[in-house]
Write an enzyme that holds these catalytic residues in place. Structure first.
Site, PDB file in Angstrom:
ATOM      1  N   SER A 125     -43.502 -23.386  -9.174  1.00  0.00           N
ATOM      2  CA  SER A 125     -43.356 -22.164  -9.557  1.00  0.00           C
ATOM      3  C   SER A 125     -42.681 -21.970 -11.144  1.00  0.00           C
ATOM      4  O   SER A 125     -42.211 -23.041 -11.317  1.00  0.00           O
ATOM      5  CB  SER A 125     -42.115 -21.571  -8.793  1.00  0.00           C
ATOM      6  OG  SER A 125     -41.566 -20.441  -9.118  1.00  0.00           O
ATOM      7  N   TYR A 150     -33.899 -22.278  -4.533  1.00  0.00           N
ATOM      8  CA  TYR A 150     -35.299 -21.946  -4.237  1.00  0.00           C
ATOM      9  C   TYR A 150     -35.957 -22.723  -5.372  1.00  0.00           C
ATOM     10  O   TYR A 150     -36.937 -23.799  -5.229  1.00  0.00           O
ATOM     11  CB  TYR A 150     -35.860 -20.742  -4.197  1.00  0.00           C
ATOM     12  CG  TYR A 150     -37.218 -20.577  -4.485  1.00  0.00           C
ATOM     13  CD1 TYR A 150     -37.801 -19.864  -5.778  1.00  0.00           C
ATOM     14  CD2 TYR A 150     -38.286 -20.999  -3.656  1.00  0.00           C
ATOM     15  CE1 TYR A 150     -38.906 -20.016  -6.117  1.00  0.00           C
ATOM     16  CE2 TYR A 150     -39.489 -20.724  -3.850  1.00  0.00           C
ATOM     17  CZ  TYR A 150     -40.035 -20.289  -5.011  1.00  0.00           C
ATOM     18  OH  TYR A 150     -41.457 -20.155  -5.418  1.00  0.00           O
ATOM     19  N   LYS A 154     -38.146 -26.541  -5.944  1.00  0.00           N
ATOM     20  CA  LYS A 154     -39.607 -26.839  -6.765  1.00  0.00           C
ATOM     21  C   LYS A 154     -39.539 -27.924  -7.762  1.00  0.00           C
ATOM     22  O   LYS A 154     -40.233 -28.811  -7.901  1.00  0.00           O
ATOM     23  CB  LYS A 154     -40.048 -25.283  -7.125  1.00  0.00           C
ATOM     24  CG  LYS A 154     -40.253 -24.295  -6.225  1.00  0.00           C
ATOM     25  CD  LYS A 154     -41.514 -24.699  -5.345  1.00  0.00           C
ATOM     26  CE  LYS A 154     -41.984 -23.527  -4.357  1.00  0.00           C
ATOM     27  NZ  LYS A 154     -43.118 -24.016  -3.370  1.00  0.00           N
TER      28      LYS A 154
HETATM   29  C1  WQD Z   1     -39.824  -8.966 -11.420  1.00  0.00           C
HETATM   30  C2  WQD Z   1     -39.020  -8.003 -12.425  1.00  0.00           C
HETATM   31  C3  WQD Z   1     -36.650  -7.569 -11.897  1.00  0.00           C
HETATM   32  C4  WQD Z   1     -37.316  -5.523  -8.119  1.00  0.00           C
HETATM   33  C5  WQD Z   1     -40.194 -14.138  -8.731  1.00  0.00           C
HETATM   34  C6  WQD Z   1     -39.302 -14.909  -7.780  1.00  0.00           C
HETATM   35  C7  WQD Z   1     -40.002 -16.460  -7.461  1.00  0.00           C
HETATM   36  C8  WQD Z   1     -41.537 -16.435  -8.413  1.00  0.00           C
HETATM   37  C9  WQD Z   1     -41.740 -15.296  -9.275  1.00  0.00           C
HETATM   38  C10 WQD Z   1     -42.749 -17.530  -6.798  1.00  0.00           C
HETATM   39  C11 WQD Z   1     -37.802  -8.667 -12.676  1.00  0.00           C
HETATM   40  C12 WQD Z   1     -37.629  -6.297 -11.733  1.00  0.00           C
HETATM   41  C13 WQD Z   1     -37.490  -6.405  -9.105  1.00  0.00           C
HETATM   42  C14 WQD Z   1     -36.649  -4.276  -8.101  1.00  0.00           C
HETATM   43  C15 WQD Z   1     -36.605  -4.379 -10.420  1.00  0.00           C
HETATM   44  N1  WQD Z   1     -42.243 -16.636  -7.377  1.00  0.00           N
HETATM   45  N2  WQD Z   1     -37.258  -5.818 -10.141  1.00  0.00           N
HETATM   46  N3  WQD Z   1     -36.389  -3.834  -9.300  1.00  0.00           N
HETATM   47  O1  WQD Z   1     -37.725 -12.577 -10.258  1.00  0.00           O
HETATM   48  O2  WQD Z   1     -39.714 -12.497 -11.869  1.00  0.00           O
HETATM   49  O3  WQD Z   1     -39.534 -13.772  -9.674  1.00  0.00           O
HETATM   50  O4  WQD Z   1     -41.457 -14.195  -8.626  1.00  0.00           O
HETATM   51  O5  WQD Z   1     -42.372 -18.709  -7.236  1.00  0.00           O
HETATM   52  O6  WQD Z   1     -40.327 -16.469  -6.156  1.00  0.00           O
HETATM   53  O7  WQD Z   1     -38.193 -15.407  -8.367  1.00  0.00           O
HETATM   54  O8  WQD Z   1     -39.903 -11.607  -9.521  1.00  0.00           O
HETATM   55  O9  WQD Z   1     -40.687  -9.449  -8.729  1.00  0.00           O
HETATM   56  O10 WQD Z   1     -38.271 -10.126  -8.300  1.00  0.00           O
HETATM   57  O11 WQD Z   1     -38.888  -9.240 -10.744  1.00  0.00           O
HETATM   58  O12 WQD Z   1     -36.465  -4.014 -11.501  1.00  0.00           O
HETATM   59  O13 WQD Z   1     -36.450  -3.575  -6.832  1.00  0.00           O
HETATM   60  O14 WQD Z   1     -38.809  -6.878 -11.712  1.00  0.00           O
HETATM   61  O15 WQD Z   1     -35.570  -7.371 -12.515  1.00  0.00           O
HETATM   62  O16 WQD Z   1     -37.434  -8.076 -14.072  1.00  0.00           O
HETATM   63  P1  WQD Z   1     -39.361 -12.385 -10.357  1.00  0.00           P
HETATM   64  P2  WQD Z   1     -39.405  -9.912  -9.130  1.00  0.00           P
END
Ligand code: WQD
Length: 340
Positions: A125, A150, A154
């Protein structure tokens, strides 16, 4: 045909990868403990590919039951997805994450040696890049300083695989660092189906669209970005799955050792731009508000994709609009399923 074992093969990324592997002519054996997936996904994969699969309801932490798969099948290579993957849950349950994710890869490494298997692809990841690097992240960008258990699992497993490769110099290991996998198969038959309330942006938005949640909260619009919201590298899950096929094809003639590749699009998209893309696909707006920042969020994270392009001939094709429309189609389908 060469048999590929896909652990976690009924999960979100695993199931899409099984479909792409089948289309590419590989014979796939699936292992999944159904802790974060459903048996019904197996028949949906078969509906898409018109093929049947050897399936083993097995927890990869359980050596003896996992070993049976290798005794019953001549496995040529392994794609290891099986593992716990929620950032927020890992903060609440670190012991579960360290024991599950580390133990399962130890089992796989033991069985690779006992059954003289030469190829392993590991699902890593972009969270391993942590806060040490400036985007776009290259495979040589500093890793570590992860912000959650998590991510640490990784990062630790990547180190374990380097040590494993040093001790077993005939093995080929490819580590794929995913950016933000989103979207669903065009058929609408498979997609992301998280247990409980999703933390990730796309499944939460589709939950709002299906009426499961009242509104989306955008976590902060005061970042130093084009519109103040965080930027990520969203990659369509079918493109991501295709990246695994490319990695397997590369390993046919690659040298032994460890290779690391980013799987992303190389493009950054802000949260607000995702909301706009969904509203464009829908043809109408949906309910959201701006809330406080979420702890641990990086303002900007996206991939440098040159290495995967040059060595794997991998290039993500699908657009953010494709990601949104396929997510909406999947959410519609899954609603029908839960209603039937
Ligand atoms: C994306 C953006 C949030 C939800 C995840 C996991 C990790 C990795 C990549 C595999 C951020 C914003 C989110 C919400 C929001 N995957 N958001 N409101 O955090 O980049 O990473 O995916 O390994 O498992 O950490 O993804 O989709 O949680 O957030 O504003 O209700 O959307 O702040 O900027 P993230 P995400």
């Amino acid at each position: 045909m060469t048999k590929v074992l896909v652990t976690g093969g009924l999960g979100y990324i695993g199931s899409h990868t099984v479909v792409e592997l089948s289309s590419a002519g590989y014979e796939v054996v699936i292992a999944d403990n159904l802790s974060n997936s459903k048996l019904s996904v197996l028949e949906r994969i078969s509906k898409i590919t018109n093929q049947t699969y050897e399936f083993y309801n097995v927890d990869c932490c359980d050596y003896s039951s996992t070993k049976e798969i290798f005794e019953k099948n001549k496995i040529d290579s392994i794609i290891h997805f099986a593992g716990l993957k929620s950032v927020s849950e890992s903060i609440q349950k670190p012991i579960d994450y360290y024991s599950n994710n580390i133990e399962s890869i130890i089992t796989i490494q033991r069985l690779i040696c006992e059954h003289n298997i030469s190829k392993l692809i590991f699902s890593s990841s972009a969270t391993v890049y942590g806060e040490l690097s400036d985007p776009p992240f290259t495979e040589d960008s500093p890793t570590g300083a992860c912000t959650n258990p998590y991510g640490w699992t990784k990062w630790m497993i990547e180190q374990m695989l380097r040590d494993f490769s040093n001790a077993n110099n005939d093995k080929k290991v490819v580590i794929l660092r995913y950016f933000n996998p989103v979207g669903a198969h065009d058929s609408g038959l498979i997609g992301e189906d998280p247990n409980g309330i999703p933390n990730n942006l796309f499944p939460y938005i589709t939950g709002v669209l299906s009426g499961k949640y009242e509104k989306l909260t955008i976590y902060g619009d005061d970042y130093d970005t084009i519109d103040g919201t965080c930027i990520r590298d969203y990659i369509h899950v079918c493109d991501l799955a295709q990246g695994h096929v490319k990695a397997l094809q590369y390993m046919q003639n690659s040298r032994a050792g460890v290779d690391v590749f980013n799987l992303g699009t190389g493009r950054g998209t802000s949260v607000k731009q995702v909301v706009d893309a969904f509203e464009k696909s829908l043809g109408h707006s949906f309910n959201y508000e701006i809330g406080p920042r979420r702890e641990g969020d990086l303002p900007v994270a996206y991939a440098n994709t040159l290495k995967a392009k040059e060595i794997l001939q991998f290039c993500a094709k699908r657009s953010i609009d494709d990601m949104c429309t396929s997510s909406i189609k999947w959410q519609t389908e899954i609603n029908e399923i839960t209603h039937d």
